[in-house]
Motif scaffolding. Structure first.
Motif, PDB file in Angstrom:
ATOM      1  N   ILE A  77      68.676  67.781 120.427  1.00  0.00           N
ATOM      2  CA  ILE A  77      69.277  68.067 121.734  1.00  0.00           C
ATOM      3  C   ILE A  77      68.267  68.526 122.777  1.00  0.00           C
ATOM      4  CG2 ILE A  77      71.525  68.587 120.734  1.00  0.00           C
ATOM      5  CD1 ILE A  77      70.917  71.584 121.512  1.00  0.00           C
ATOM      6  N   GLN A  78      67.103  68.956 122.356  1.00  0.00           N
ATOM      7  CA  GLN A  78      66.133  69.498 123.304  1.00  0.00           C
ATOM      8  C   GLN A  78      65.825  68.555 124.483  1.00  0.00           C
ATOM      9  OE1 GLN A  78      65.115  72.830 123.331  1.00  0.00           O
ATOM     10  NE2 GLN A  78      66.822  72.696 121.891  1.00  0.00           N
ATOM     11  N   PRO A  79      65.587  67.272 124.253  1.00  0.00           N
ATOM     12  CA  PRO A  79      65.276  66.390 125.402  1.00  0.00           C
ATOM     13  C   PRO A  79      66.432  66.225 126.392  1.00  0.00           C
ATOM     14  CG  PRO A  79      64.670  65.338 123.325  1.00  0.00           C
ATOM     15  CD  PRO A  79      65.450  66.570 122.985  1.00  0.00           C
ATOM     16  N   ARG A  80      67.643  66.547 125.974  1.00  0.00           N
ATOM     17  CA  ARG A  80      68.823  66.383 126.834  1.00  0.00           C
ATOM     18  C   ARG A  80      69.162  67.623 127.647  1.00  0.00           C
ATOM     19  NH1 ARG A  80      72.651  64.430 122.161  1.00  0.00           N
ATOM     20  NH2 ARG A  80      70.937  63.718 120.902  1.00  0.00           N
ATOM     21  N   LEU A  81      68.507  68.732 127.375  1.00  0.00           N
ATOM     22  CA  LEU A  81      68.832  69.971 128.066  1.00  0.00           C
ATOM     23  C   LEU A  81      68.353  69.934 129.511  1.00  0.00           C
ATOM     24  CD1 LEU A  81      67.974  72.589 125.304  1.00  0.00           C
ATOM     25  CD2 LEU A  81      70.214  71.642 125.887  1.00  0.00           C
ATOM     26  N   THR A  82      69.129  70.564 130.367  1.00  0.00           N
ATOM     27  CA  THR A  82      68.802  70.618 131.792  1.00  0.00           C
ATOM     28  C   THR A  82      68.173  71.964 132.129  1.00  0.00           C
ATOM     29  OG1 THR A  82      70.937  71.591 132.388  1.00  0.00           O
ATOM     30  CG2 THR A  82      70.811  69.150 132.288  1.00  0.00           C
ATOM     31  N   GLU A  83      67.667  72.080 133.357  1.00  0.00           N
ATOM     32  CA  GLU A  83      67.140  73.367 133.809  1.00  0.00           C
ATOM     33  C   GLU A  83      68.229  74.428 133.766  1.00  0.00           C
ATOM     34  OE1 GLU A  83      64.938  73.418 137.485  1.00  0.00           O
ATOM     35  OE2 GLU A  83      64.041  71.470 137.013  1.00  0.00           O
ATOM     36  N   GLU A  84      69.460  74.029 134.093  1.00  0.00           N
ATOM     37  CA  GLU A  84      70.590  74.960 134.045  1.00  0.00           C
ATOM     38  C   GLU A  84      70.840  75.430 132.606  1.00  0.00           C
ATOM     39  OE1 GLU A  84      74.037  77.138 135.505  1.00  0.00           O
ATOM     40  OE2 GLU A  84      72.039  76.623 136.199  1.00  0.00           O
ATOM     41  N   ASP A  85      70.734  74.543 131.638  1.00  0.00           N
ATOM     42  CA  ASP A  85      70.886  74.933 130.230  1.00  0.00           C
ATOM     43  C   ASP A  85      69.856  75.988 129.855  1.00  0.00           C
ATOM     44  OD1 ASP A  85      72.995  73.106 129.701  1.00  0.00           O
ATOM     45  OD2 ASP A  85      71.546  71.506 129.275  1.00  0.00           O
ATOM     46  N   TYR A  86      68.608  75.782 130.273  1.00  0.00           N
ATOM     47  CA  TYR A  86      67.551  76.743 129.952  1.00  0.00           C
ATOM     48  C   TYR A  86      67.775  78.067 130.667  1.00  0.00           C
ATOM     49  CZ  TYR A  86      64.920  73.176 127.481  1.00  0.00           C
ATOM     50  OH  TYR A  86      64.519  72.219 126.579  1.00  0.00           O
ATOM     51  N   ARG A  87      68.254  78.019 131.908  1.00  0.00           N
ATOM     52  CA  ARG A  87      68.553  79.244 132.644  1.00  0.00           C
ATOM     53  C   ARG A  87      69.665  80.020 131.929  1.00  0.00           C
ATOM     54  NH1 ARG A  87      71.984  81.608 135.612  1.00  0.00           N
ATOM     55  NH2 ARG A  87      73.471  79.902 135.760  1.00  0.00           N
ATOM     56  N   LEU A  88      70.729  79.308 131.555  1.00  0.00           N
ATOM     57  CA  LEU A  88      71.834  79.948 130.835  1.00  0.00           C
ATOM     58  C   LEU A  88      71.371  80.498 129.484  1.00  0.00           C
ATOM     59  CD1 LEU A  88      74.649  77.365 131.615  1.00  0.00           C
ATOM     60  CD2 LEU A  88      74.570  79.744 132.411  1.00  0.00           C
ATOM     61  N   ALA A  89      70.495  79.770 128.805  1.00  0.00           N
ATOM     62  CA  ALA A  89      69.986  80.212 127.499  1.00  0.00           C
ATOM     63  C   ALA A  89      69.192  81.504 127.634  1.00  0.00           C
ATOM     64  CB  ALA A  89      69.133  79.119 126.871  1.00  0.00           C
ATOM     65  N   LYS A  90      68.425  81.619 128.707  1.00  0.00           N
ATOM     66  CA  LYS A  90      67.640  82.830 128.920  1.00  0.00           C
ATOM     67  C   LYS A  90      68.564  84.033 129.135  1.00  0.00           C
ATOM     68  CE  LYS A  90      63.786  84.564 131.634  1.00  0.00           C
ATOM     69  NZ  LYS A  90      62.814  84.286 132.682  1.00  0.00           N
ATOM     70  N   VAL A  91      69.613  83.833 129.915  1.00  0.00           N
ATOM     71  CA  VAL A  91      70.598  84.895 130.136  1.00  0.00           C
ATOM     72  C   VAL A  91      71.299  85.225 128.818  1.00  0.00           C
ATOM     73  CG1 VAL A  91      72.779  85.457 131.298  1.00  0.00           C
ATOM     74  CG2 VAL A  91      70.941  84.316 132.568  1.00  0.00           C
ATOM     75  N   SER A  92      71.673  84.204 128.079  1.00  0.00           N
ATOM     76  CA  SER A  92      72.359  84.392 126.806  1.00  0.00           C
ATOM     77  C   SER A  92      71.503  85.193 125.824  1.00  0.00           C
ATOM     78  CB  SER A  92      72.721  83.027 126.208  1.00  0.00           C
ATOM     79  OG  SER A  92      73.410  83.188 125.003  1.00  0.00           O
ATOM     80  N   ALA A  93      70.243  84.848 125.723  1.00  0.00           N
ATOM     81  CA  ALA A  93      69.347  85.564 124.806  1.00  0.00           C
ATOM     82  C   ALA A  93      69.228  87.029 125.204  1.00  0.00           C
ATOM     83  CB  ALA A  93      67.977  84.894 124.793  1.00  0.00           C
ATOM     84  N   SER A  94      69.130  87.279 126.495  1.00  0.00           N
ATOM     85  CA  SER A  94      69.043  88.655 126.980  1.00  0.00           C
ATOM     86  C   SER A  94      70.315  89.433 126.649  1.00  0.00           C
ATOM     87  CB  SER A  94      68.798  88.643 128.493  1.00  0.00           C
ATOM     88  OG  SER A  94      68.785  89.952 128.988  1.00  0.00           O
ATOM     89  N   LEU A  95      71.472  88.808 126.862  1.00  0.00           N
ATOM     90  CA  LEU A  95      72.748  89.452 126.534  1.00  0.00           C
ATOM     91  C   LEU A  95      72.866  89.710 125.035  1.00  0.00           C
ATOM     92  CD1 LEU A  95      75.101  87.443 128.911  1.00  0.00           C
ATOM     93  CD2 LEU A  95      74.500  89.880 129.104  1.00  0.00           C
ATOM     94  N   ARG A  96      72.385  88.776 124.232  1.00  0.00           N
ATOM     95  CA  ARG A  96      72.413  88.939 122.776  1.00  0.00           C
ATOM     96  C   ARG A  96      71.572  90.140 122.351  1.00  0.00           C
ATOM     97  NH1 ARG A  96      68.453  86.469 120.148  1.00  0.00           N
ATOM     98  NH2 ARG A  96      68.633  84.532 121.351  1.00  0.00           N
ATOM     99  N   VAL A  97      70.375  90.252 122.896  1.00  0.00           N
ATOM    100  CA  VAL A  97      69.494  91.373 122.556  1.00  0.00           C
ATOM    101  C   VAL A  97      70.159  92.694 122.935  1.00  0.00           C
ATOM    102  CG1 VAL A  97      67.299  92.491 123.168  1.00  0.00           C
ATOM    103  CG2 VAL A  97      67.358  90.043 122.651  1.00  0.00           C
ATOM    104  N   GLU A  98      70.767  92.734 124.111  1.00  0.00           N
ATOM    105  CA  GLU A  98      71.464  93.951 124.543  1.00  0.00           C
ATOM    106  C   GLU A  98      72.655  94.264 123.634  1.00  0.00           C
ATOM    107  OE1 GLU A  98      70.481  96.259 126.746  1.00  0.00           O
ATOM    108  OE2 GLU A  98      68.673  95.015 126.795  1.00  0.00           O
TER     109      GLU A  98
END
Length: 153
Positions: A77-98
């Motif tokens: 799936i990596q080649p299909r991800l958009t910039e928005e997917d990566y932005r959301l993933a960064k937020v998601s990872a931060s929320l997960r850590v918290e």
């Protein structure tokens, strides 16, 4: 959640995460048994898997088969991800850590099943399959020539 008797059926947290686009739920099934539930996955927008559980919140002896497929899926799936997917993933990872920090602070434990009494943050961290680590593992698996007999639904 009902078919596999695990926690997704009890908690609105999963639906709230989906609505916020923090994480998603997918159902993994064996290709030769598409009507039978195999594993439920919770994953972040970049494919990082937060949880992977089968009947009774377990990970059975067939679990390695699921892990092998998940690693290949993450790579695919990596080649299909958009910039928005990566932005959301960064937020998601931060929320997960918290969330993990908060669970540890509250000393939250698993309430039911074979994991009852264990620290919830430890159980969730053990389930985590971050994309960058799994893509490298998938390359090794592909080099070994292993074929997958699973499908994601």
């Amino acid at each position: 959640g009902r078919a596999l008797r695990h926690c997704i059926r009890f908690s609105d947290d999963y639906y709230e995460r989906i609505q916020r686009r923090e994480s998603y739920i997918a159902f993994l099934r064996k290709a030769d048994q598409p009507e039978k539930s195999f594993y439920t996955l919770e994953f972040e927008p970049d494919g990082t898997v937060r949880q992977k559980r089968t009947s009774g919140d377990r990970q059975n002896v067939d679990f390695n088969q699921a892990v092998s497929f998940i690693k290949k899926w993450q790579k695919a799936i990596q080649p299909r991800l958009t910039e928005e997917d990566y932005r959301l993933a960064k937020v998601s990872a931060s929320l997960r850590v918290e969330e993990f920090k908060e669970l540890r602070k509250k000393n939250a434990k698993v309430w039911h099943g074979h994991l009852a009494g264990m620290p919830l943050a430890d159980v969730l961290e053990a389930d985590l399959m971050e994309v960058s680590l799994c893509i490298e593992d998938a390359r090794v698996t592909e080099a070994d020539g292993q074929n997958s007999e699973l499908v994601a639904a």
